[in-house]
Structures are given as structure tokens and as C-alpha cells.
Write a protein that holds these residues in place. Structure first.
Motif, PDB file in Angstrom:
ATOM      1  N   LEU A 230       0.827  -1.211   0.000  1.00  0.00           N
ATOM      2  CA  LEU A 230       0.000   0.000   0.000  1.00  0.00           C
ATOM      3  C   LEU A 230       0.858   1.257   0.000  1.00  0.00           C
ATOM      4  O   LEU A 230       0.591   2.195  -0.770  1.00  0.00           O
ATOM      5  N   VAL A 231       1.892   1.284   0.824  1.00  0.00           N
ATOM      6  CA  VAL A 231       2.734   2.482   0.915  1.00  0.00           C
ATOM      7  C   VAL A 231       3.401   2.776  -0.422  1.00  0.00           C
ATOM      8  O   VAL A 231       3.395   3.918  -0.907  1.00  0.00           O
ATOM      9  N   ARG A 232       3.984   1.748  -1.049  1.00  0.00           N
ATOM     10  CA  ARG A 232       4.654   1.970  -2.334  1.00  0.00           C
ATOM     11  C   ARG A 232       3.667   2.451  -3.393  1.00  0.00           C
ATOM     12  O   ARG A 232       3.977   3.346  -4.194  1.00  0.00           O
ATOM     13  N   ALA A 233       2.473   1.855  -3.426  1.00  0.00           N
ATOM     14  CA  ALA A 233       1.483   2.250  -4.426  1.00  0.00           C
ATOM     15  C   ALA A 233       1.036   3.694  -4.220  1.00  0.00           C
ATOM     16  O   ALA A 233       0.907   4.460  -5.191  1.00  0.00           O
ATOM     17  N   GLU A 234       0.807   4.095  -2.974  1.00  0.00           N
ATOM     18  CA  GLU A 234       0.315   5.447  -2.727  1.00  0.00           C
ATOM     19  C   GLU A 234       1.390   6.502  -2.941  1.00  0.00           C
ATOM     20  O   GLU A 234       1.106   7.605  -3.410  1.00  0.00           O
ATOM     21  N   VAL A 235       2.637   6.182  -2.609  1.00  0.00           N
ATOM     22  CA  VAL A 235       3.733   7.111  -2.904  1.00  0.00           C
ATOM     23  C   VAL A 235       3.868   7.292  -4.416  1.00  0.00           C
ATOM     24  O   VAL A 235       4.028   8.417  -4.913  1.00  0.00           O
ATOM     25  N   ALA A 236       3.799   6.189  -5.153  1.00  0.00           N
ATOM     26  CA  ALA A 236       3.874   6.270  -6.612  1.00  0.00           C
ATOM     27  C   ALA A 236       2.689   7.052  -7.168  1.00  0.00           C
ATOM     28  O   ALA A 236       2.839   7.845  -8.112  1.00  0.00           O
ATOM     29  N   ARG A 237       1.510   6.859  -6.599  1.00  0.00           N
ATOM     30  CA  ARG A 237       0.326   7.568  -7.086  1.00  0.00           C
ATOM     31  C   ARG A 237       0.504   9.086  -6.947  1.00  0.00           C
ATOM     32  O   ARG A 237       0.221   9.845  -7.863  1.00  0.00           O
ATOM     33  N   ALA A 238       0.985   9.518  -5.773  1.00  0.00           N
ATOM     34  CA  ALA A 238       1.198  10.949  -5.563  1.00  0.00           C
ATOM     35  C   ALA A 238       2.190  11.508  -6.584  1.00  0.00           C
ATOM     36  O   ALA A 238       2.001  12.602  -7.135  1.00  0.00           O
ATOM     37  N   ALA A 239       3.260  10.758  -6.840  1.00  0.00           N
ATOM     38  CA  ALA A 239       4.284  11.226  -7.778  1.00  0.00           C
ATOM     39  C   ALA A 239       3.760  11.248  -9.215  1.00  0.00           C
ATOM     40  O   ALA A 239       4.006  12.207  -9.964  1.00  0.00           O
ATOM     41  N   VAL A 240       3.032  10.214  -9.613  1.00  0.00           N
ATOM     42  CA  VAL A 240       2.514  10.146 -10.985  1.00  0.00           C
ATOM     43  C   VAL A 240       1.475  11.247 -11.223  1.00  0.00           C
ATOM     44  O   VAL A 240       1.502  11.933 -12.251  1.00  0.00           O
ATOM     45  N   TYR A 241       0.568  11.429 -10.278  1.00  0.00           N
ATOM     46  CA  TYR A 241      -0.453  12.463 -10.440  1.00  0.00           C
ATOM     47  C   TYR A 241       0.179  13.855 -10.473  1.00  0.00           C
ATOM     48  O   TYR A 241      -0.230  14.713 -11.270  1.00  0.00           O
ATOM     49  N   ALA A 242       1.165  14.088  -9.607  1.00  0.00           N
ATOM     50  CA  ALA A 242       1.836  15.388  -9.603  1.00  0.00           C
ATOM     51  C   ALA A 242       2.568  15.637 -10.914  1.00  0.00           C
ATOM     52  O   ALA A 242       2.517  16.737 -11.471  1.00  0.00           O
ATOM     53  N   ALA A 243       3.252  14.617 -11.435  1.00  0.00           N
ATOM     54  CA  ALA A 243       3.966  14.770 -12.703  1.00  0.00           C
ATOM     55  C   ALA A 243       3.000  15.031 -13.855  1.00  0.00           C
ATOM     56  O   ALA A 243       3.333  15.747 -14.807  1.00  0.00           O
TER      57      ALA A 243
END
Length: 307
Positions: A219-232
Motif C-alpha cells: 500500500l505504501v509503495r502504491a500510494e507514494v507512486a500515485r502521488a508522484a505520478v499524479y503530480a507529474a
């Protein structure tokens, strides 16, 4: 940075998810594993739904949306392991006739590899001499293109000029990251579902600390990636995209491996989709420059310092 989905974006994501649930469910996924050809009817349905034309201006017959909306659509495609050269066809919409409508399948030479070459109507790049490979992912047939040596390949580039070689498209990298995010999310869902229902010693395996830790890390890895992908997707900055790509690749590959660990031997069976997520994440990790290009871009940005 704060990023909240608008109502229109939520509706778009729900619409793509519903379309894929109807047309590419788990039974269709299993059938696709044993079917080497691309589902052209589904491809046209994606085109009719505007999947490929999301970023094409309305004046040119497209949907007229932006990168954030494309990221949401590709995340859903990654979540269900939708096969086909989705990124290449999306990038060709508006320039290659028929690509936006799903009437043409477009693929591209990318780092010496070509996805779905035999099914493509248009190939962007030189695929001369391409030879088939045994792909680790049964849903992504691959060809390898022989290395090309330019006449001046051994010469040093002129001062201020980039070194010779293809420059990865940052949009392709971001959409690939979105697909990886979809796999990371699905891997987390599958692991948690299995941990809740599978029992050992009279208890759900999710009650054991080791399994809890695996699920939490997923969950942590997925949510960190989600924040980065959405921001990019909002900034469209190449450095942000490079960071998002690295995080999404890690979330997908490690997430799928941890999901396999939770499932045990069941995750490797053909009845399970878990191993397919791992195999697809490996293939995607080679696309659009892979992690090496992103790491080098981030390293250069850090070396340059503030400003």
C-alpha cells in the motif's frame, strides 16, 4: 502540491473502469493469454470511447483533455493488464490516420524492442531486421531490432550538443508509469483479498505479522507512486516524470513480487493473474528509456543544484 480529482475526472475514471470491466474481465484476460492476436473489436471500442484521442484537441476531432486525464485512463488499463501497444497508439493519435479512432494499431521501436510488431498497421521507427523474442509476458509479444551504428557514432558530440541516440518521450514515460501504478494498485488489492480469505492454522493469513507487513508495504509503495505520478501529470516536468517513473516501476515490480509471496504457489498458476502482473511490469520497465534514463536525469538535476 495538492492534487484532487475533479468531478469530471472521477467520472472519466469510472467510465474507463466500467468499460474495461465489461469488455476485459478476468475471463477475457485468461482467454487473451492463449490468444496471440490483438482484439481489434475491443481496440475500436477503445477508440470510440476516446481512449486514444483524449489529448487530441476538440477542433481536430479529439476529446480535448490533458495529461492528468490520460494518466487516469492508463492507470485503469494497467490495473486490468489490457494488452496492446496502448502508449504508442495514444501518442500517434492526431498524426497517424485511424489511430485516434482505434482503426489503426500503432507501435514504435523503443530501445531496440518493438511490442506487437506483427499486429501493427503502422510502425514508428526503423524495424528492419526485427526478430521475434520469447517474451516473458504472454500478453506482450516482442521483437528485437538489430543495433544501428551511425557513421559518426564514434565521434564526440559537438560542444553543447547532446550525445547521439534516441531521446525517450517523457509523455510515453509518464503513461507507462501510470500503467505501472495500475498494476501496483491491483497487486495490493489481490494481496489484501487473499490475506483476508486464505486460512492457515485456523486463522486468516492476514492475521500473521509477516503478511501484514507485506500488505502494508504494498500500500505504501502504491500510494507514494500515485502521488508522484499524479503530480507529474499536472506539472509535465521531465524531472518530475522521471521520479514518478522510478517510483511506479518499483511499486509495480516489488508489489507484484510481494503479492506473489502472499499467494505462495497459487500465484504462479495460470488460473491466477498475479504472475501476469509481475511479468507485465518487467516488460514495461524496459519501455521509454527504462529506469536508467530517469535515474540519469534525476542525478543531473540534483548535481545542478538549486536554480
Amino acid at each position: 502540491m495538492r492534487f484532487r480529482l475533479t468531478e469530471d475526472q472521477r467520472v472519466l475514471r469510472t467510465g474507463v473502469r466500467d468499460l474495461l470491466a465489461r469488455r476485459f474481465d478476468r475471463e477475457a484476460l485468461r482467454a487473451a493469454v492463449s490468444r496471440p492476436d490483438l482484439d481489434r473489436k475491443l481496440w475500436r471500442e477503445l477508440g470510440a470511447a476516446g481512449f486514444f484521442a483524449l489529448r487530441v484537441p476538440e477542433a481536430d476531432g479529439g476529446v480535448g483533455l490533458g495529461l492528468p486525464e490520460a494518466v487516469l485512463a492508463f492507470e485503469e488499463a494497467g490495473r486490468v493488464l489490457l494488452p496492446g501497444p496502448l502508449v504508442a497508439t495514444h501518442l500517434a493519435a492526431g498524426t497517424v490516420p485511424g489511430a485516434a479512432a482505434g482503426e489503426a494499431v500503432v507501435t514504435a521501436v523503443d530501445g531496440g524492442l518493438v511490442e506487437w510488431l506483427a499486429e501493427a498497421d503502422v510502425v514508428r521507427g526503423d524495424a528492419t531486421g526485427a526478430v521475434p523474442l520469447t517474451s516473458v509476458d504472454p500478453l506482450t509479444p516482442l521483437h528485437r531490432v538489430p543495433a544501428r551504428t551511425a557513421p559518426d557514432a564514434t565521434a564526440a558530440p559537438a560542444l553543447g550538443q547532446p550525445a547521439p541516440g534516441p531521446v525517450p518521450d517523457p509523455v510515453a514515460a509518464l503513461l507507462t508509469a501510470a500503467e505501472q501504478l495500475g498494476t501496483a494498485t491491483r497487486a495490493c488489492e489481490l494481496a489484501v483479498e487473499h490475506a483476508r480469505t486464505r486460512e492457515q492454522f485456523g486463522r486468516p493469513i492476514g492475521a500473521f505479522q509477516a503478511v501484514k507487513h507485506l500488505c502494508a508495504q504494498l500500500l505504501v509503495r502504491a500510494e507514494v507512486a500515485r502521488a508522484a505520478v499524479y503530480a507529474a501529470a499536472v506539472t509535465a516536468d521531465p524531472v518530475d516524470i522521471a521520479a514518478a517513473r522510478l517510483l511506479a516501476d518499483e511499486a509495480a515490480v516489488r508489489g507484484a513480487r510481494d503479492c506473489l509471496q502472499v499467494h505462495g504457489g497459487m500465484g504462479f498458476t495460470w488460473e491466477s493473474e498475479v504472475h501476469l502482473h509481475l511479468k507485465r511490469s518487467w516488460v514495461r520497465a524496459r519501455r521509454a528509456g527504462g529506469g536508467t534514463e530517469g535515474a540519469e536525469l534525476l542525478a543531473a538535476d540534483l548535481a545542478a543544484g538549486p536554480g
